[in-house]
Design a protein around this motif. Structure first.
Motif, PDB file in Angstrom:
ATOM      1  N   LYS A 380     -12.488  -9.468  -6.443  1.00 18.64           N
ATOM      2  CA  LYS A 380     -13.253  -9.049  -6.828  1.00 18.64           C
ATOM      3  C   LYS A 380     -13.310  -7.657  -8.018  1.00 18.64           C
ATOM      4  N   ASN A 381     -12.524  -6.726  -7.184  1.00 18.93           N
ATOM      5  CA  ASN A 381     -12.107  -5.354  -8.090  1.00 18.93           C
ATOM      6  C   ASN A 381     -10.795  -5.121  -7.489  1.00 18.93           C
ATOM      7  N   LEU A 382     -10.248  -3.709  -8.406  1.00 20.41           N
ATOM      8  CA  LEU A 382      -8.769  -3.347  -8.490  1.00 20.41           C
ATOM      9  C   LEU A 382      -8.657  -2.518  -6.878  1.00 20.41           C
ATOM     10  N   GLY A 383      -9.265  -1.741  -6.443  1.00 22.39           N
ATOM     11  CA  GLY A 383      -9.246  -1.330  -5.089  1.00 22.39           C
ATOM     12  C   GLY A 383      -8.002  -0.422  -5.664  1.00 22.39           C
ATOM     13  N   GLY A 384      -7.626   0.182  -4.611  1.00 26.01           N
ATOM     14  CA  GLY A 384      -6.497   0.930  -4.442  1.00 26.01           C
ATOM     15  C   GLY A 384      -5.346   0.243  -5.506  1.00 26.01           C
ATOM     16  N   TYR A 385      -5.090  -0.188  -7.047  1.00 29.19           N
ATOM     17  CA  TYR A 385      -4.932  -0.759  -7.401  1.00 29.19           C
ATOM     18  C   TYR A 385      -4.866   0.637  -8.774  1.00 29.19           C
ATOM     19  N   SER A 386      -6.050   0.811  -8.569  1.00 31.31           N
ATOM     20  CA  SER A 386      -7.045   1.645  -9.621  1.00 31.31           C
ATOM     21  C   SER A 386      -6.795   3.194  -9.707  1.00 31.31           C
ATOM     22  N   LEU A 387      -6.288   3.577 -10.265  1.00 24.32           N
ATOM     23  CA  LEU A 387      -6.040   4.857 -10.504  1.00 24.32           C
ATOM     24  C   LEU A 387      -7.315   5.611 -10.084  1.00 24.32           C
ATOM     25  N   GLN A 388      -8.688   5.275 -10.553  1.00 24.72           N
ATOM     26  CA  GLN A 388      -9.728   6.062 -10.496  1.00 24.72           C
ATOM     27  C   GLN A 388     -10.357   5.707  -8.986  1.00 24.72           C
TER      28      GLN A 388
END
Length: 439
Positions: A380-388
């Motif tokens: 549902k969201n990228l969590g820790g795969y998102s740099l931001q």
């Protein structure tokens, strides 16, 4: 390579199952905290916990840890660079990660994000959905961008991200590569992973094809050189079979053991006379014989306890085995991106995960990748795969990520305290206690 979306349909069931188990396990363990009083530990001298409180003793519930510092954390130098230019001087927790920009749309890296990477990460791997802000036509982070990062931080290890099994047109050339694909027994190109229709631009490559192995080796060297990379992080090495395929339908393959051996042989081929590093998700000895470290996706969940075996990327490890693997790659000065999942709002869960990492961590390239679970979690969201997301998490939890304990004074050890086995590691300027017991 052309931008590819992340394989969320492929590992979705595995990730969702593990996230669900983690949620159930953590919730069930929380019941223990009302029942069991925890293990009281008296300290040899007053210390400061990660919340800045001066303490003379700590009480650890099951699944909890205490990261303790001798120095008052409120007085510690918080500058990002030392005079020598090394980022995050003296920080015990080294940060890094594998990031992808989104499922379908490129994610622009701002100058602020580039600055943050250069001053906070020791290991970085980006897939091609990340683009430098203002340069989206390049289809990925630019070689100039990587060079800028490494000039700012010469110790940064950067890995291009490549897929082992998926190759997308026009990189895939139907005129020369049509015989390099996985086939069904009816001799038709197989569907699986990202290939779902006859006209799909994604192709499922056969790691057992010698021509493909040689092509991949040459391509990865050229690609890594172009991007000033230390090597590549490879996704989708099909250790236990090809995702989305039924073994009984596959041409040329009859068992999982045969597929595993094919993966070993493929890695040997791509690493022969190859000056560039290769990291991938499998950490066991045979898989690492011809490679240089691990991208440890799902390496740890904050629900994991001692005395139980957990499946970590196809292999069973108990708590000691997980910590020993952290130590093993540090001893070899090889890269280990140790990705840890925890509930974002539960600061004590993060402390437990970081403390587990610190039990085995050595060197600056065994790095912690925060994987905070929130709003339903992945996908549902990228969590820790998102740099931001990781940047935001760092700002929220500096008290944990910026802890300064100095160098470790030996290996971790266990100690029986009040009939419970507590894990301990001493540092120059502090100590770590972990209670991974179930009750």
């Amino acid at each position: 390579m052309a931008p590819l979306s992340h394989p969320y349909p492929v590992r979705l069931s595995l990730r969702l199952a593990m996230a669900a188990i983690a949620a159930i396990f953590i919730s069930s363990c929380d019941v223990y905290y009302d029942v069991f009083p925890g293990v009281a530990i008296d300290l040899d001298q007053p210390m400061y916990d990660v919340f800045g409180k001066r303490v003379k003793s700590v009480k650890l519930q099951p699944g909890r840890a205490a990261i303790l510092q001798i120095d008052d954390p409120n007085q510690v130098n918080k500058t990002a660079f030392s005079q020598s230019g090394k980022p995050r001087p003296n920080k015990t927790v080294r940060l890094g990660g594998y990031f992808f920009g989104g499922f379908d749309q490129p994610h622009k890296l701002s100058q602020k994000q580039m600055e943050w990477v250069a001053t906070h990460l020791d290991v970085l791997s980006l897939n091609s959905n990340y683009v430098i802000e203002g340069n989206p036509e390049n289809g990925g982070i630019t070689p100039e961008g990587v060079l800028w990062l490494k000039q700012r931080n010469p110790d940064l290890r950067y890995y291009c991200m490549l897929f082992a099994t998926t190759l997308r047109e026009p990189q895939f050339d139907p005129a020369t590569m049509s015989n390099w694909v996985v086939e069904h027994k009816d001799n038709h190109e197989a569907y699986g992973v990202r290939r779902s229709t006859e006209g799909d631009l994604n192709h499922l490559m056969d790691l057992g094809n010698a021509d493909y192995a040689k092509w991949f080796r040459n391509f990865m060297i050229k690609h890594a050189n172009e991007y000033h990379a230390d090597g590549v992080a490879i996704d989708e090495v099909m250790w236990n079979g090809y995702w989305g395929l039924d073994l009984k339908d596959m041409k040329d393959y009859n068992s999982v053991d045969q597929i595993r051996q094919t993966c070993y042989d493929w890695l040997k081929t791509i690493k022969t006379d190859n000056p560039k590093e290769v990291i991938h998700q499998a950490f066991w000895s045979e898989a690492q014989e011809f490679t240089n470290g691990v991208w440890g996706e799902a390496a740890f969940y904050s629900s994991w306890r001692d005395g139980t075996e957990y499946e970590v990327f196809y292999e069973d490890l108990d708590y000691r085995g997980i910590v020993n693997k952290v130590s093993e790659f540090g001893d070899k000065d090889e890269t280990y991106i140790w990705a840890s999942f925890y509930f974002r709002e539960e600061e004590l869960h993060l402390e437990y995960a970081v403390a587990t990492y610190l039990l085995g961590k050595k060197g600056d390239h065994v790095v912690f990748q925060p994987q905070p679970i929130y709003d339903g979690g992945y996908p549902k969201n990228l969590g820790g795969y998102s740099l931001q997301t990781v940047m935001d998490e760092y700002e929220r939890r500096k008290n944990i990520f910026d802890v300064e304990l100095g160098q470790p004074l030996g290996e971790f050890y266990t100690e029986e305290i009040h009939n419970r086995i507590i894990w301990v590691r001493k540092f120059e300027k502090g100590i770590v206690y972990v209670n991974p017991n179930k009750n």
